[in-house]
Enzyme design. Sequence first.
Site, PDB file in Angstrom:
ATOM      1  N   SER A 188      -3.262   1.114 -93.997  1.00 12.47           N
ATOM      2  CA  SER A 188      -3.732   2.406 -93.539  1.00 12.47           C
ATOM      3  C   SER A 188      -4.384   3.125 -94.716  1.00 12.47           C
ATOM      4  O   SER A 188      -3.847   3.149 -95.823  1.00 12.47           O
ATOM      5  CB  SER A 188      -2.545   3.237 -93.019  1.00 12.47           C
ATOM      6  OG  SER A 188      -2.961   4.523 -92.634  1.00 12.47           O
TER       7      SER A 188
ATOM      8  N   GLY B  58      -6.220  -4.485 -93.124  1.00 10.68           N
ATOM      9  CA  GLY B  58      -5.901  -3.837 -94.391  1.00 10.68           C
ATOM     10  C   GLY B  58      -4.938  -2.691 -94.148  1.00 10.68           C
ATOM     11  O   GLY B  58      -4.665  -2.323 -92.997  1.00 10.68           O
TER      12      GLY B  58
ATOM     13  N   SER C 127      -3.236  -4.667 -88.253  1.00 10.42           N
ATOM     14  CA  SER C 127      -2.803  -6.035 -87.917  1.00 10.42           C
ATOM     15  C   SER C 127      -2.051  -6.682 -89.080  1.00 10.42           C
ATOM     16  O   SER C 127      -2.544  -7.615 -89.704  1.00 10.42           O
ATOM     17  CB  SER C 127      -3.987  -6.906 -87.479  1.00 10.42           C
ATOM     18  OG  SER C 127      -5.038  -6.919 -88.405  1.00 10.42           O
TER      19      SER C 127
END
Length: 199
Positions: free
Chosen positions: A34, A32, A106
């Site tokens: 930041s 997800g 990611s």
Amino acid sequence: MTENIVWHDQTVSRAEKEQHKGHKPVLLWYTGLSGSGKSTIANAVEAKLFELGCHTYLLDGDNVRMGLNKGLTFSDEDRIENIRRISEVAKLFVDAGLIVSTAFISPFKEDRARARSIMNQGEFVEVFIDTPLEICESRDPKGLYKKARAGEIPNFTGISSAFDTPEQPEIHVKTAQQSIEQSVEQIIGYLREAGIIEI
């Protein structure tokens, strides 16, 4: 050099480790933006699993970059290497019989697919912490969005670098619609329904 490396089988089998720990090993791959709440939710889930007597380990993005991945930047190339390394480390922890959580942005679907591909069937559980950009930016716990908007941080996911939204995550957590406690229950519920934990 690689041709002289031979895989060494261990005396204690994975099945024995699983039986010893009382649950199945699995990798919970939190992804997800930041500020989406990945680390917060991953920590809360781990605390609940610990309370239930499960054997766990949490690999957090910032923490790993302070050691194993120290020196890697946030360029696309280094992001790929960052995820490759953590995928291999997570695989080792799963092989040890643990319920492993990784809390990393990611952002690239190819990297997440690669991480899934090195795990056994059913042992990779993608957990999409789906939080709208405007909410993540309003939280901005580390002040990173402000710096990114000012051009002080290049390659910042969601601002100047892409985030590939997971298309079919095993667990889709919509944080704008539920509390941390409800998110934890959703993830624990999945683990029970999948037969990973029986408690």
